[in-house]
Design a protein around this motif. Structure first.
Motif, PDB file in Angstrom:
ATOM      1  N   GLN A 115     -37.903  55.840 -16.647  1.00 47.31           N
ATOM      2  CA  GLN A 115     -38.257  57.072 -17.365  1.00 47.31           C
ATOM      3  C   GLN A 115     -39.721  57.433 -17.133  1.00 47.31           C
ATOM      4  OE1 GLN A 115     -37.202  56.445 -21.457  1.00 47.31           O
ATOM      5  NE2 GLN A 115     -35.065  57.107 -21.154  1.00 47.31           N
ATOM      6  N   SER A 153     -41.129  60.776 -15.203  1.00 46.44           N
ATOM      7  CA  SER A 153     -41.757  61.754 -16.107  1.00 46.44           C
ATOM      8  C   SER A 153     -42.656  62.705 -15.307  1.00 46.44           C
ATOM      9  CB  SER A 153     -42.546  61.058 -17.206  1.00 46.44           C
ATOM     10  OG  SER A 153     -43.582  60.293 -16.664  1.00 46.44           O
ATOM     11  N   ALA A 211     -41.814  58.703 -23.263  1.00 41.06           N
ATOM     12  CA  ALA A 211     -40.881  57.720 -22.700  1.00 41.06           C
ATOM     13  C   ALA A 211     -41.255  56.307 -23.149  1.00 41.06           C
ATOM     14  CB  ALA A 211     -40.870  57.815 -21.180  1.00 41.06           C
ATOM     15  N   SER A 236     -39.049  53.870 -25.581  1.00 42.07           N
ATOM     16  CA  SER A 236     -38.585  52.572 -25.083  1.00 42.07           C
ATOM     17  C   SER A 236     -38.875  51.428 -26.058  1.00 42.07           C
ATOM     18  CB  SER A 236     -39.212  52.264 -23.723  1.00 42.07           C
ATOM     19  OG  SER A 236     -40.591  52.001 -23.875  1.00 42.07           O
TER      20      SER A 236
END
Length: 160
Positions: free
Chosen positions: A56, A60, A69, A73
């Motif tokens: 991610q 991005s 992100a 996470s």
């Protein structure tokens, strides 16, 4: 007689101790196995989460998306850690219960066997004490009455 010579009471005591330790070692082995499985599961989940977060972040478009992100996470990781902690406490509590049951099962037999060993040692030491006291009395009597201890009242020595 050797105080540490094998006797049925001593053998019974050692068997009870070995049985207790074997049972407890088996329960501890099972607990360590379950904890190891939990550790591996957590490690796999954290690696998977880390890989997903890395994908991610790499995909991005800008710094704001990158930060979002990273924040996103951390949620699965904290959930995995919470679940791990609960499961670990369940394993520890279950192991404590199993060890307590094992002790309650084996300790009475171990105590009975230990009492039998102690009683046997007391009996054997009393017999040995009585035997030694008898031997000492005999030795003192021979010293006090040396002519009585020699056959024929010492006549052989007087004839020479």
């Amino acid at each position: 007689m050797n105080a540490l010579a094998p006797t049925p009471a001593l053998q019974s005591h050692l068997d009870a101790q070995v049985s207790l330790m074997t049972d407890m070692a088996g329960k501890m082995y099972d607990a360590i196995h379950r904890i190891t499985e939990l550790n591996l599961k957590l490690a796999q989940q954290l690696v998977d989460d880390s890989m997903a977060a890395t994908r991610q972040v790499i995909s991005s478009a800008g710094p704001i998306e990158c930060c979002a992100a990273l924040v996103a996470s951390s949620v699965p990781a904290s959930e995995h850690l919470r679940t791990y902690q609960q499961q670990l406490m369940n394993v520890v509590a279950g192991t404590q219960v199993e060890l307590t049951r094992a002790a309650e099962t084996h300790i009475p037999e171990a105590n009975r066997a230990a009492s039998a060993v102690a009683d046997d040692m007391v009996r054997r030491s009393t017999q040995a004490t009585e035997r030694l006291a008898s031997e000492q009395r005999s030795a003192l009597e021979r010293m006090a009455f040396p002519a009585a201890a020699v056959p024929n009242g010492g006549a052989e020595n007087q004839a020479q």
